[in-house]
Motif scaffolding. Structure first.
Motif, PDB file in Angstrom:
ATOM      1  N   ASN A 291       5.401 -10.502   5.781  1.00 26.11           N
ATOM      2  CA  ASN A 291       4.638  -9.754   6.567  1.00 26.11           C
ATOM      3  C   ASN A 291       4.567  -8.344   5.935  1.00 26.11           C
ATOM      4  O   ASN A 291       5.596  -7.879   5.930  1.00 26.11           O
ATOM      5  CB  ASN A 291       5.077  -9.867   7.948  1.00 26.11           C
ATOM      6  CG  ASN A 291       4.179  -9.053   8.921  1.00 26.11           C
ATOM      7  OD1 ASN A 291       2.802  -8.925   8.682  1.00 26.11           O
ATOM      8  ND2 ASN A 291       4.421  -9.077  10.072  1.00 26.11           N
ATOM      9  N   HIS A 292       3.266  -7.703   5.770  1.00 27.20           N
ATOM     10  CA  HIS A 292       3.187  -6.421   5.314  1.00 27.20           C
ATOM     11  C   HIS A 292       2.592  -5.574   6.407  1.00 27.20           C
ATOM     12  O   HIS A 292       1.429  -5.136   6.539  1.00 27.20           O
ATOM     13  CB  HIS A 292       2.752  -6.369   4.010  1.00 27.20           C
ATOM     14  CG  HIS A 292       3.158  -6.908   3.161  1.00 27.20           C
ATOM     15  ND1 HIS A 292       4.561  -6.556   2.198  1.00 27.20           N
ATOM     16  CD2 HIS A 292       2.846  -7.917   2.355  1.00 27.20           C
ATOM     17  CE1 HIS A 292       4.716  -7.325   1.244  1.00 27.20           C
ATOM     18  NE2 HIS A 292       3.827  -8.398   1.264  1.00 27.20           N
ATOM     19  N   PRO A 293       3.441  -4.905   7.209  1.00 28.07           N
ATOM     20  CA  PRO A 293       2.740  -4.518   8.463  1.00 28.07           C
ATOM     21  C   PRO A 293       1.976  -3.116   8.158  1.00 28.07           C
ATOM     22  O   PRO A 293       0.864  -2.789   8.539  1.00 28.07           O
ATOM     23  CB  PRO A 293       3.923  -3.892   9.504  1.00 28.07           C
ATOM     24  CG  PRO A 293       5.208  -3.974   8.635  1.00 28.07           C
ATOM     25  CD  PRO A 293       4.987  -4.907   7.401  1.00 28.07           C
TER      26      PRO A 293
ATOM     27  N   ASP B  60       0.109  -2.659   5.197  1.00 32.84           N
ATOM     28  CA  ASP B  60      -0.822  -3.367   4.782  1.00 32.84           C
ATOM     29  C   ASP B  60      -1.842  -3.526   5.878  1.00 32.84           C
ATOM     30  O   ASP B  60      -3.083  -3.168   5.571  1.00 32.84           O
ATOM     31  CB  ASP B  60      -0.675  -4.442   3.847  1.00 32.84           C
ATOM     32  CG  ASP B  60       0.306  -4.036   2.494  1.00 32.84           C
ATOM     33  OD1 ASP B  60       0.066  -2.795   2.033  1.00 32.84           O
ATOM     34  OD2 ASP B  60       0.502  -4.862   1.859  1.00 32.84           O
ATOM     35  N   GLU B  61      -1.464  -4.331   6.875  1.00 34.53           N
ATOM     36  CA  GLU B  61      -2.182  -4.484   7.883  1.00 34.53           C
ATOM     37  C   GLU B  61      -2.815  -3.529   8.530  1.00 34.53           C
ATOM     38  O   GLU B  61      -4.063  -3.239   9.060  1.00 34.53           O
ATOM     39  CB  GLU B  61      -1.459  -5.282   8.911  1.00 34.53           C
ATOM     40  CG  GLU B  61      -1.050  -6.743   8.377  1.00 34.53           C
ATOM     41  CD  GLU B  61      -0.165  -7.930   9.290  1.00 34.53           C
ATOM     42  OE1 GLU B  61      -0.007  -7.209  10.358  1.00 34.53           O
ATOM     43  OE2 GLU B  61       0.345  -8.463   8.845  1.00 34.53           O
ATOM     44  N   ALA B  62      -2.230  -2.492   8.941  1.00 33.65           N
ATOM     45  CA  ALA B  62      -2.578  -1.399   9.293  1.00 33.65           C
ATOM     46  C   ALA B  62      -3.515  -0.708   8.498  1.00 33.65           C
ATOM     47  O   ALA B  62      -4.635   0.077   9.083  1.00 33.65           O
ATOM     48  CB  ALA B  62      -1.267  -0.322   9.560  1.00 33.65           C
TER      49      ALA B  62
ATOM     50  N   GLU C  61      -5.656  -2.044   6.569  1.00 37.53           N
ATOM     51  CA  GLU C  61      -6.673  -2.879   6.440  1.00 37.53           C
ATOM     52  C   GLU C  61      -7.627  -2.740   7.746  1.00 37.53           C
ATOM     53  O   GLU C  61      -8.695  -2.561   7.797  1.00 37.53           O
ATOM     54  CB  GLU C  61      -6.691  -4.234   6.242  1.00 37.53           C
ATOM     55  CG  GLU C  61      -5.920  -4.811   4.695  1.00 37.53           C
ATOM     56  CD  GLU C  61      -6.950  -4.435   3.846  1.00 37.53           C
ATOM     57  OE1 GLU C  61      -8.306  -4.565   4.139  1.00 37.53           O
ATOM     58  OE2 GLU C  61      -6.628  -3.938   2.761  1.00 37.53           O
ATOM     59  N   LYS C  62      -6.880  -2.421   8.886  1.00 41.19           N
ATOM     60  CA  LYS C  62      -7.422  -2.014  10.138  1.00 41.19           C
ATOM     61  C   LYS C  62      -8.171  -0.842  10.187  1.00 41.19           C
ATOM     62  O   LYS C  62      -9.359  -0.715  10.570  1.00 41.19           O
ATOM     63  CB  LYS C  62      -6.401  -2.256  11.206  1.00 41.19           C
ATOM     64  CG  LYS C  62      -6.918  -2.020  12.595  1.00 41.19           C
ATOM     65  CD  LYS C  62      -5.776  -1.990  13.648  1.00 41.19           C
ATOM     66  CE  LYS C  62      -6.358  -1.657  14.952  1.00 41.19           C
ATOM     67  NZ  LYS C  62      -5.263  -1.551  15.985  1.00 41.19           N
TER      68      LYS C  62
ATOM     69  N   LYS D 160      -9.319   0.623   7.347  1.00 37.62           N
ATOM     70  CA  LYS D 160     -10.651   0.564   6.690  1.00 37.62           C
ATOM     71  C   LYS D 160     -11.660  -0.047   7.432  1.00 37.62           C
ATOM     72  O   LYS D 160     -12.926   0.231   7.007  1.00 37.62           O
ATOM     73  CB  LYS D 160     -10.062   0.138   5.443  1.00 37.62           C
ATOM     74  CG  LYS D 160      -9.617   0.450   4.215  1.00 37.62           C
ATOM     75  CD  LYS D 160      -9.543  -0.072   2.923  1.00 37.62           C
ATOM     76  CE  LYS D 160      -8.221  -0.391   2.512  1.00 37.62           C
ATOM     77  NZ  LYS D 160      -8.212  -1.167   1.374  1.00 37.62           N
TER      78      LYS D 160
END
Length: 187
Positions: free
Chosen positions: A135-137, A139-141, A143-144, A146
């Motif tokens: 899990n890459h938090p 990276d998720e943040a 992407e959100k 963007k």
């Protein structure tokens, strides 16, 4: 990698197996546990056998070296029990998969065969798989953020800068009120 696999078995220490049937039975039982994945219990069985005097510590180290190379069948099979014929299809499949991974690395990263094999031996493929599963938090943040687009304050500041630039270009292009000014020819 295939040659490395074959070479790794050639570099294993020679097993100096005891003549005692009880000691051999203990080694076979421990090897069975190690093959099944219970290395801790298998190693404990070897420690107990050394402590009880069934065999010496060098044999324990030799057995552990074989296990670490993935070799769990330590006792030679009698002549009647030996397999004759083609190798096991699962072993051939593993070798084919490994060969495909080597070729894929060589193509994608422009590596030599030696570099690709070294990367695989050092655990590079496992590391890539682990990273893919992790899990890459952050990276998720990202992407959100963007997906949401730029923040409103940024849009407002950019439009005000663009309006100022537009006004400046319009004022530069506007006529000077009819008289020539400094650049008009003298008449």
């Amino acid at each position: 990698v295939l040659s490395l696999f074959m070479a790794s078995t050639a570099k294993l220490p020679k097993l100096q197996l005891p003549k005692d049937d009880v000691a051999l039975k203990r080694i076979v039982e421990a090897s069975g546990k190690a093959r099944d994945g219970d290395l801790k219990a298998a190693q404990q069985m070897l420690k107990e056998a050394v402590a009880s005097g069934l065999f010496l510590p060098p044999l324990q180290r030799q057995v552990l070296a074989w296990w670490s190379a993935g070799q769990y069948d330590l006792l030679p099979l009698p002549e009647g029990d030996r397999k004759v014929g083609p190798p096991d299809s699962s072993v051939v499949q593993k070798q084919d998969d490994l060969e495909e991974e080597v070729k894929k690395l060589m193509r994608s990263k422009n590596w030599s065969r030696k570099e690709a094999c070294s990367y695989i031996d050092e655990g590079g493929l496992e590391m890539e798989a682990m990273r893919a599963e992790m899990n890459h938090p952050m990276d998720e943040a990202f992407e959100k953020l963007k997906a949401q687009g730029p923040p409103q304050w940024f849009i407002d500041s950019m439009t005000s800068v663009q309006e100022k630039e537009k006004e400046e270009t319009l004022s530069d292009a506007a006529p000077d009120g009819g008289y020539g000014g400094a650049g008009a020819p003298a008449g």
